[in-house]
Design an enzyme around this catalytic site. Structure first.
Site, PDB file in Angstrom:
ATOM      1  N   LYS A  79      30.958  41.375  49.790  1.00 16.82           N
ATOM      2  CA  LYS A  79      32.114  42.100  49.275  1.00 16.82           C
ATOM      3  C   LYS A  79      31.694  43.463  48.750  1.00 16.82           C
ATOM      4  CE  LYS A  79      35.855  41.180  45.939  1.00 16.82           C
ATOM      5  NZ  LYS A  79      36.352  40.138  44.991  1.00 16.82           N
ATOM      6  N   SER A 148      40.946  38.756  45.834  1.00 17.95           N
ATOM      7  CA  SER A 148      40.489  40.084  46.208  1.00 17.95           C
ATOM      8  C   SER A 148      39.356  40.072  47.242  1.00 17.95           C
ATOM      9  CB  SER A 148      40.001  40.837  44.966  1.00 17.95           C
ATOM     10  OG  SER A 148      38.928  40.162  44.337  1.00 17.95           O
ATOM     11  N   SER A 172      40.061  34.823  43.329  1.00 19.78           N
ATOM     12  CA  SER A 172      39.720  35.771  44.396  1.00 19.78           C
ATOM     13  C   SER A 172      38.797  35.236  45.476  1.00 19.78           C
ATOM     14  CB  SER A 172      39.116  37.036  43.785  1.00 19.78           C
ATOM     15  OG  SER A 172      40.089  37.732  43.050  1.00 19.78           O
TER      16      SER A 172
END
Length: 428
Positions: A79, A148, A172
């Site tokens: 990420k 996310s 997330s």
């Protein structure tokens, strides 16, 4: 030579075994993943940064060595709030465009030490928060992949990479793993080192993993913990499971409620002992506690950005969570932290009689750009600091994936792996 179309569908453990036996090379695995990305990325848009030449060079270097780590030759994504020394890290915002960290985050360093190959940086929402990135759901591009950790879950689901790192402050990792139909793991809070990972809310943040099997999660967990991998233990001969209808049960779609109820019945018929388990009204306090704690901490973590680039922060974040955080008093923040400590102890007490607890992972992904629908599904478990694995075992009314959360008490992650693997076998 093994067909590349098969290689990209292997789990991380299968890749590592095939490389160690000489059935494939690290370069072939990487090239197969890059070919899949070239084919599907225009639709899915899971990647923020890729450097094919650098990645192929890294694979060739590993091919010149004898396999030396448990993930030798396994490609992974990270990420884009996780620092990498050889790739930019931009935190989902133009404020940090072109930012090049001086060193790898601890989790990337540990992954490379184990022989894994960083394929690229996956898309995150802005500052790992509420404003979406470009990623779409690989099963239906009209739908959100969840956030996310959007790109990480989508990349694993679409066979671009077998493993990806994400982070979780609310839901997330759990949410996008459920929406995209992969296994998602959030560990016991504090188990993974977060050096080099952007902090959103330090009281709640953890690293997390999106993968294609519980075996992969257990293997990668040990790598990230810096310990020798341990095989998943066998669960008790008769699983003792709690079936949770949380205080927010009535907010879930009736179709999701039925999927969970049917799963509990199937597990009972297959020999598990399944008992009703309540996450009662007292846990409604989690929603206010999460809002104030996460907002208070994030608003202070982004002091520089607010002071120097406030106009480049999305209105959704700036006048939402950051505004709430700046308006929260220290006294309210401290009160909410104390509330969380009390609820954490209560959750430990309630979960003690069970091997694991079954709970919703949310409804199916909506047709929307909203990356963070129904945040209340995840708040209690994140505040509780308990480990959770999301299993891709359901299909919603539109044919989209819907996950099942399996949770255990704090520090019982290895037991969780054993139970989650058995539950997955019983339901598939």
């Amino acid at each position: 030579m093994v067909d590349d179309r098969l290689v990209v569908r292997w789990t991380a453990a299968q890749v590592a075994r095939a490389v160690s036996r000489g059935e494939v090379t690290c370069e072939q695995v990487v090239r197969a993943c890059l070919a899949r990305i070239a084919q599907r990325e225009p639709v899915v848009q899971a990647w923020h940064f890729l450097d094919a030449d650098r990645t192929i060079a890294a694979a060739r270097a590993l091919d010149r060595e004898a396999p030396h780590g448990p993930l030798h030759g396994v490609p992974f994504g990270a990420k884009d709030i996780i620092d990498s020394a050889d790739m930019p890290t931009e935190y989902g915002t133009p404020i940090h465009a072109g930012h090049r960290p001086a060193k790898d985050a601890a989790c990337i360093g540990l992954s490379r030490r184990a022989g894994a190959i960083l394929l690229g940086k996956t898309v995150t929402t802005e500052f790992a928060n509420v404003t979406p990135g470009k990623t779409r759901n690989p099963h239906d591009p009209a739908r959100t992949p969840g956030g996310s950790s959007s790109g990480s879950a989508a990349a694993v689901a679409d066979f671009m990479v077998p493993l990806a790192l994400g982070t979780q402050t609310t839901g997330s990792v759990t949410r996008p793993s459920s929406f995209c139909g992969v296994f998602g793991y959030r560990p016991t809070y504090g188990d993974f080192r977060t050096a080099g990972v952007m902090e959103a809310s330090g009281s709640l943040d953890t690293l997390g993993i999106s993968a294609r099997s519980v075996e992969d999660i257990a293997l990668y967990r040990d790598v990230l913990a810096g310990v020798s991998p341990t095989p998943i233990e066998k669960p008790a001969s008769k699983l003792h499971l709690g079936f949770c209808r949380p205080y927010y049960w009535e907010r879930l779609a009736p179709s999701t409620q039925k999927l969970l109820e049917d799963a509990a019945e199937r597990l009972a018929r297959a020999g598990a002992q399944v008992a009703e388990w309540t996450l009662g009204e007292e846990f409604q306090a989690c929603e206010r506690a999460h809002k104030l704690i996460s907002g208070f901490e994030m608003a202070r973590n982004l002091t520089w950005e607010l002071d120097h680039h406030a106009g480049r922060i999305s209105d959704k974040l700036r006048f939402g969570r950051l505004k709430d955080g700046l308006e929260c008093s220290y006294e309210s923040y401290s009160e909410m932290r104390a509330t969380c400590e009390r609820l954490r102890a209560r959750m430990d007490e309630l979960m003690a009689p069970y091997d694991a607890v079954l709970a919703p992972a949310g409804d199916e992904a909506p047709v929307s750009d909203d990356p963070v629908p129904h945040p209340w599904v995840y708040m209690a478990w994140t505040i509780g600091h308990v480990p959770t694995i999301t299993l891709p075992v359901f299909k919603g009314p539109s044919g989209m994936p819907v996950g099942l959360q399996v949770l255990a008490r704090r520090f019982q992650d290895r037991r969780l792996f054993a139970v989650a693997q058995r539950v997955h076998e019983m339901l598939t």
